[in-house]
Scaffold this motif. Sequence first.
Motif, PDB file in Angstrom:
ATOM      1  N   GLU A 152       0.808  -1.217   0.000  1.00  0.00           N
ATOM      2  CA  GLU A 152       0.000   0.000   0.000  1.00  0.00           C
ATOM      3  C   GLU A 152       0.845   1.273   0.000  1.00  0.00           C
ATOM      4  O   GLU A 152       0.301   2.373   0.032  1.00  0.00           O
ATOM      5  CB  GLU A 152      -0.932  -0.004   1.213  1.00  0.00           C
ATOM      6  CG  GLU A 152      -1.950  -1.137   1.162  1.00  0.00           C
ATOM      7  CD  GLU A 152      -2.869  -1.143   2.360  1.00  0.00           C
ATOM      8  OE1 GLU A 152      -4.105  -1.079   2.162  1.00  0.00           O
ATOM      9  OE2 GLU A 152      -2.363  -1.224   3.493  1.00  0.00           O
ATOM     10  N   LEU A 153       2.148   1.129  -0.067  1.00  0.00           N
ATOM     11  CA  LEU A 153       3.033   2.292  -0.028  1.00  0.00           C
ATOM     12  C   LEU A 153       3.271   2.863  -1.419  1.00  0.00           C
ATOM     13  O   LEU A 153       3.552   2.127  -2.362  1.00  0.00           O
ATOM     14  CB  LEU A 153       4.379   1.913   0.591  1.00  0.00           C
ATOM     15  CG  LEU A 153       4.384   1.516   2.072  1.00  0.00           C
ATOM     16  CD1 LEU A 153       5.783   1.097   2.506  1.00  0.00           C
ATOM     17  CD2 LEU A 153       3.889   2.667   2.938  1.00  0.00           C
ATOM     18  N   THR A 154       3.189   4.171  -1.525  1.00  0.00           N
ATOM     19  CA  THR A 154       3.618   4.866  -2.734  1.00  0.00           C
ATOM     20  C   THR A 154       5.127   5.096  -2.697  1.00  0.00           C
ATOM     21  O   THR A 154       5.800   5.048  -3.721  1.00  0.00           O
ATOM     22  CB  THR A 154       2.882   6.211  -2.869  1.00  0.00           C
ATOM     23  OG1 THR A 154       1.479   5.959  -2.988  1.00  0.00           O
ATOM     24  CG2 THR A 154       3.354   6.987  -4.094  1.00  0.00           C
ATOM     25  N   LEU A 155       5.659   5.340  -1.495  1.00  0.00           N
ATOM     26  CA  LEU A 155       7.089   5.550  -1.326  1.00  0.00           C
ATOM     27  C   LEU A 155       7.515   5.055   0.049  1.00  0.00           C
ATOM     28  O   LEU A 155       6.861   5.351   1.044  1.00  0.00           O
ATOM     29  CB  LEU A 155       7.452   7.040  -1.460  1.00  0.00           C
ATOM     30  CG  LEU A 155       8.940   7.387  -1.300  1.00  0.00           C
ATOM     31  CD1 LEU A 155       9.723   6.956  -2.539  1.00  0.00           C
ATOM     32  CD2 LEU A 155       9.128   8.885  -1.042  1.00  0.00           C
ATOM     33  N   ALA A 156       8.614   4.296   0.078  1.00  0.00           N
ATOM     34  CA  ALA A 156       9.196   3.832   1.333  1.00  0.00           C
ATOM     35  C   ALA A 156      10.604   4.380   1.461  1.00  0.00           C
ATOM     36  O   ALA A 156      11.414   4.254   0.548  1.00  0.00           O
ATOM     37  CB  ALA A 156       9.219   2.303   1.381  1.00  0.00           C
ATOM     38  N   VAL A 157      10.899   4.992   2.615  1.00  0.00           N
ATOM     39  CA  VAL A 157      12.191   5.621   2.871  1.00  0.00           C
ATOM     40  C   VAL A 157      12.799   5.000   4.122  1.00  0.00           C
ATOM     41  O   VAL A 157      12.085   4.733   5.098  1.00  0.00           O
ATOM     42  CB  VAL A 157      12.037   7.140   3.078  1.00  0.00           C
ATOM     43  CG1 VAL A 157      13.385   7.797   3.328  1.00  0.00           C
ATOM     44  CG2 VAL A 157      11.329   7.785   1.892  1.00  0.00           C
ATOM     45  N   PHE A 158      14.111   4.786   4.093  1.00  0.00           N
ATOM     46  CA  PHE A 158      14.834   4.309   5.271  1.00  0.00           C
ATOM     47  C   PHE A 158      15.956   5.293   5.555  1.00  0.00           C
ATOM     48  O   PHE A 158      16.827   5.518   4.715  1.00  0.00           O
ATOM     49  CB  PHE A 158      15.405   2.907   5.036  1.00  0.00           C
ATOM     50  CG  PHE A 158      15.882   2.216   6.282  1.00  0.00           C
ATOM     51  CD1 PHE A 158      15.032   1.406   7.020  1.00  0.00           C
ATOM     52  CD2 PHE A 158      17.189   2.367   6.725  1.00  0.00           C
ATOM     53  CE1 PHE A 158      15.464   0.759   8.169  1.00  0.00           C
ATOM     54  CE2 PHE A 158      17.633   1.738   7.874  1.00  0.00           C
ATOM     55  CZ  PHE A 158      16.766   0.923   8.592  1.00  0.00           C
ATOM     56  N   VAL A 159      15.909   5.916   6.741  1.00  0.00           N
ATOM     57  CA  VAL A 159      16.929   6.882   7.153  1.00  0.00           C
ATOM     58  C   VAL A 159      17.881   6.182   8.115  1.00  0.00           C
ATOM     59  O   VAL A 159      17.439   5.535   9.074  1.00  0.00           O
ATOM     60  CB  VAL A 159      16.294   8.112   7.834  1.00  0.00           C
ATOM     61  CG1 VAL A 159      17.370   9.148   8.169  1.00  0.00           C
ATOM     62  CG2 VAL A 159      15.219   8.727   6.942  1.00  0.00           C
ATOM     63  N   THR A 160      19.179   6.314   7.872  1.00  0.00           N
ATOM     64  CA  THR A 160      20.159   5.601   8.684  1.00  0.00           C
ATOM     65  C   THR A 160      21.239   6.548   9.203  1.00  0.00           C
ATOM     66  O   THR A 160      21.471   7.619   8.638  1.00  0.00           O
ATOM     67  CB  THR A 160      20.809   4.467   7.872  1.00  0.00           C
ATOM     68  OG1 THR A 160      21.679   3.706   8.715  1.00  0.00           O
ATOM     69  CG2 THR A 160      21.599   4.995   6.700  1.00  0.00           C
ATOM     70  N   ALA A 161      21.866   6.161  10.300  1.00  0.00           N
ATOM     71  CA  ALA A 161      22.972   6.912  10.896  1.00  0.00           C
ATOM     72  C   ALA A 161      23.731   5.956  11.808  1.00  0.00           C
ATOM     73  O   ALA A 161      23.176   4.950  12.264  1.00  0.00           O
ATOM     74  CB  ALA A 161      22.459   8.122  11.684  1.00  0.00           C
ATOM     75  N   PRO A 162      24.994   6.229  12.095  1.00  0.00           N
ATOM     76  CA  PRO A 162      25.773   5.350  12.981  1.00  0.00           C
ATOM     77  C   PRO A 162      25.134   5.223  14.363  1.00  0.00           C
ATOM     78  O   PRO A 162      24.569   6.184  14.894  1.00  0.00           O
ATOM     79  CB  PRO A 162      27.128   6.059  13.071  1.00  0.00           C
ATOM     80  CG  PRO A 162      27.214   6.880  11.829  1.00  0.00           C
ATOM     81  CD  PRO A 162      25.814   7.325  11.543  1.00  0.00           C
TER      82      PRO A 162
END
Length: 224
Positions: A152-162
């Motif tokens: 159902e997602l139009t856009l999936a984002v994954f934000v990463t950091a140490p």
Amino acid sequence: MTGTADDVGGPTDRRTGRSSVAVVEAYAELARRVLAGPARLGRTRLVAVDGPSGAGKSRFAARLADALAALSGGRPPVVHTDDLLDGWDDQVTFWPRLDEGVLGPLREGRPGAYRRYSWVRQSFLPRPVPVPVAPVLVLEGVTAARAVVRPELTLAVFVTAPASLRLERAVARDGPEILPELRRWHAGEQAHFAADDTANHVDLLVDGAPTLPHDSDRYYLRIG
């Protein structure tokens, strides 16, 4: 996607084992991409901003919502999964509450609502927060892009950091007294992302701790 989130050293290319290249991209262009995409949650384009705590998800979601508002004339609703958690132990199990109150109604073209959890009172507040039927809904928080909602997602984002930086950010924000719960939370995140394989099923991997100079209100760093 060739990048995957490495909790300690940052994203790496799975094929070479080397660090991925970060590319500066505009929130405005991403907003256009979202608006041009298909609505898969009823009439709503659902954008999920996922990633571990302290990575920069809330900031990314806010900047994208600003860009969407500039293009469409109305700021999309932003739902933070932290507001639906019934305390620390509800890290993953809150989802039925979200689906029943928000996603389910929107799926049927009806407005949704949820009650926000007060971390001070340790209970849900009585007044519901309305979620209107809108062209876009931004869902931000840990597990927001989980497998069950991917269709159902139009856009999936994954934000990463140490991990060390994320811990530092959380302690600076909430105080050192949360460290025992926070370490347990981080372990739960890592287990979920590994089982869900989240970072390898998103459309966009974002550097939440960029060192490349850029206007962070207008641009983000995509990891490719």
